[in-house]
Design a protein around this motif. Structure first.
Motif, short mmCIF file in Angstrom:
data_model
loop_
_atom_site.label_atom_id
_atom_site.label_comp_id
_atom_site.label_asym_id
_atom_site.label_seq_id
_atom_site.Cartn_x
_atom_site.Cartn_y
_atom_site.Cartn_z
N GLU A 49 0.83 -1.21 0.00
CA GLU A 49 0.00 0.00 0.00
C GLU A 49 0.86 1.25 0.00
O GLU A 49 0.56 2.23 -0.69
CB GLU A 49 -0.93 0.00 1.22
N LEU A 50 1.93 1.25 0.77
CA LEU A 50 2.81 2.42 0.81
C LEU A 50 3.50 2.64 -0.54
O LEU A 50 3.69 3.78 -0.97
CB LEU A 50 3.86 2.24 1.92
N ALA A 104 -11.51 7.83 7.03
CA ALA A 104 -10.90 6.50 7.12
C ALA A 104 -11.90 5.42 6.70
O ALA A 104 -11.55 4.47 5.99
CB ALA A 104 -10.41 6.25 8.54
N MET A 105 -13.16 5.57 7.12
CA MET A 105 -14.18 4.59 6.76
C MET A 105 -14.43 4.60 5.26
O MET A 105 -14.58 3.53 4.64
CB MET A 105 -15.48 4.88 7.50
N GLY A 146 -5.82 -0.11 6.99
CA GLY A 146 -5.62 0.77 8.13
C GLY A 146 -4.46 1.72 7.95
O GLY A 146 -4.54 2.89 8.33
N VAL A 147 -3.38 1.23 7.35
CA VAL A 147 -2.22 2.10 7.08
C VAL A 147 -2.61 3.19 6.09
O VAL A 147 -2.25 4.37 6.25
CB VAL A 147 -1.04 1.27 6.55
N SER A 185 -10.59 1.00 10.62
CA SER A 185 -10.45 0.74 9.19
C SER A 185 -10.36 -0.75 8.89
O SER A 185 -10.87 -1.22 7.87
CB SER A 185 -9.21 1.46 8.65
N ALA A 186 -9.70 -1.50 9.78
CA ALA A 186 -9.61 -2.95 9.60
C ALA A 186 -11.01 -3.57 9.60
O ALA A 186 -11.32 -4.44 8.78
CB ALA A 186 -8.74 -3.57 10.70
N PHE A 187 -11.86 -3.12 10.52
CA PHE A 187 -13.23 -3.67 10.56
C PHE A 187 -13.99 -3.32 9.28
O PHE A 187 -14.63 -4.20 8.68
CB PHE A 187 -13.99 -3.13 11.76
#
Length: 287
Positions: A49-50, A104-105, A146-147, A185-187
């Motif tokens: 992702e980065l 974030a969501m 999440g990141v 964000s993981a959820f």
């Protein structure tokens, strides 16, 4: 002395090595335990992702437009008219943690589109035949989301600071903010992947994602206190993980009254449950 020939030592070593190589060909390698695979998988997905953001930063800039509009237009306007009771906190300060959670969501909730693309490209099938547990694959993708959301949160925090929002800069509290953003964000990314495992197509997932993002946002405490909601909406807010994420962010950044232990427990439990459900549906998505 015996006259029998003695085999050179290096020949016996080569024979043993050849036998071991033959065993590796005949017997598949044993899968590593999930707890050993998980950190490596999460780290690998986060690096991917980065790298994507490093090669194309336009997504990061364009996604900052909507949070900036919420803070500048909505936040500044309602701060002036004082229409929403926030307990003495300026409304734009009250709103900023909610916009961090919202942005974030919005990133995470469409993460299932990526896994559908990977299925169509044949990447998902290749991942599933590796000895890596499915839960590790899902956890890696969830925390990679999440990141990505954390980078977006940094942009929103900078914008809020430029607008004069009074936030803490305590490193421990900022670390808690990062954990809350990543868990939330993981959820939501696992929720998106789970929906992808049910609907199976990008068009359907896009429609459902658009249909649930705003209700999740408005049925939380991101824009207004739970106390001013009607009773039925308060009940929905209490089962909405976004409410607990906003409460944690608000308590950490602004120092307002919050329930951090409960907030982080709900977020962690939601992330674990999301990983379990998404892992169970991953095989259906790949078929």
């Amino acid at each position: 002395m015996s006259g029998a020939p003695v085999a050179p030592q290096h020949e016996s070593v080569e024979t043993g090595a050849a036998a071991r190589h033959l065993d590796l060909l005949l017997v598949p390698p044993r899968a590593r335990a999930g707890w050993r695979v998980l950190p490596a998988r999460v780290a690998a997905m986060c690096v991917v992702e980065l790298q994507k953001l490093r090669h194309d930063r336009t997504e990061l800039y364009t996604r900052a437009v909507q949070p900036a509009l919420w803070l500048v237009v909505f936040g500044e306007t309602f701060t002036r008219i004082k229409a929403i009771p926030t307990g003495g906190t300026p409304y734009i300060d009250y709103l900023a943690p909610g916009i961090i959670a919202q942005s974030a969501m919005f990133i995470a909730i469409f993460y299932g589109i990526m896994i559908i693309w990977e299925r169509d490209a044949g990447i998902l099938t290749k991942l599933l035949v590796t000895p890596t547990p499915r839960s590790a694959l899902i956890a890696g993708k969830a925390f990679a989301a999440g990141v990505k959301a954390l980078l977006q949160a940094v942009v929103v925090i900078v914008i809020a600071a430029l607008l004069g929002v009074a936030m803490t800069w305590n490193p421990l509290r900022l670390l808690g903010v990062a954990v809350a953003v990543v868990l939330g964000s993981a959820f939501f990314s696992c929720l998106s992947i789970s929906i992808a495992g049910i609907v199976l197509t990008r068009d359907r997932l896009m429609g459902i994602g658009q249909a649930i993002t705003m209700p999740l946002f408005f049925a939380s405490n991101a824009l207004y206190p739970v106390a001013v909601m009607p009773g039925w909406l308060q009940a929905v807010s209490r089962i909405n993980p976004l409410s607990y994420q906003v409460d944690a962010l608000r308590g950490l950044l602004l120092g307002t009254a919050s329930h951090l232990a409960l907030d982080f427990a709900v977020l962690a439990g939601a992330a674990v449950a999301g990983i379990a459900v998404a892992s169970s549906l991953l095989g259906r998505l790949a078929r």
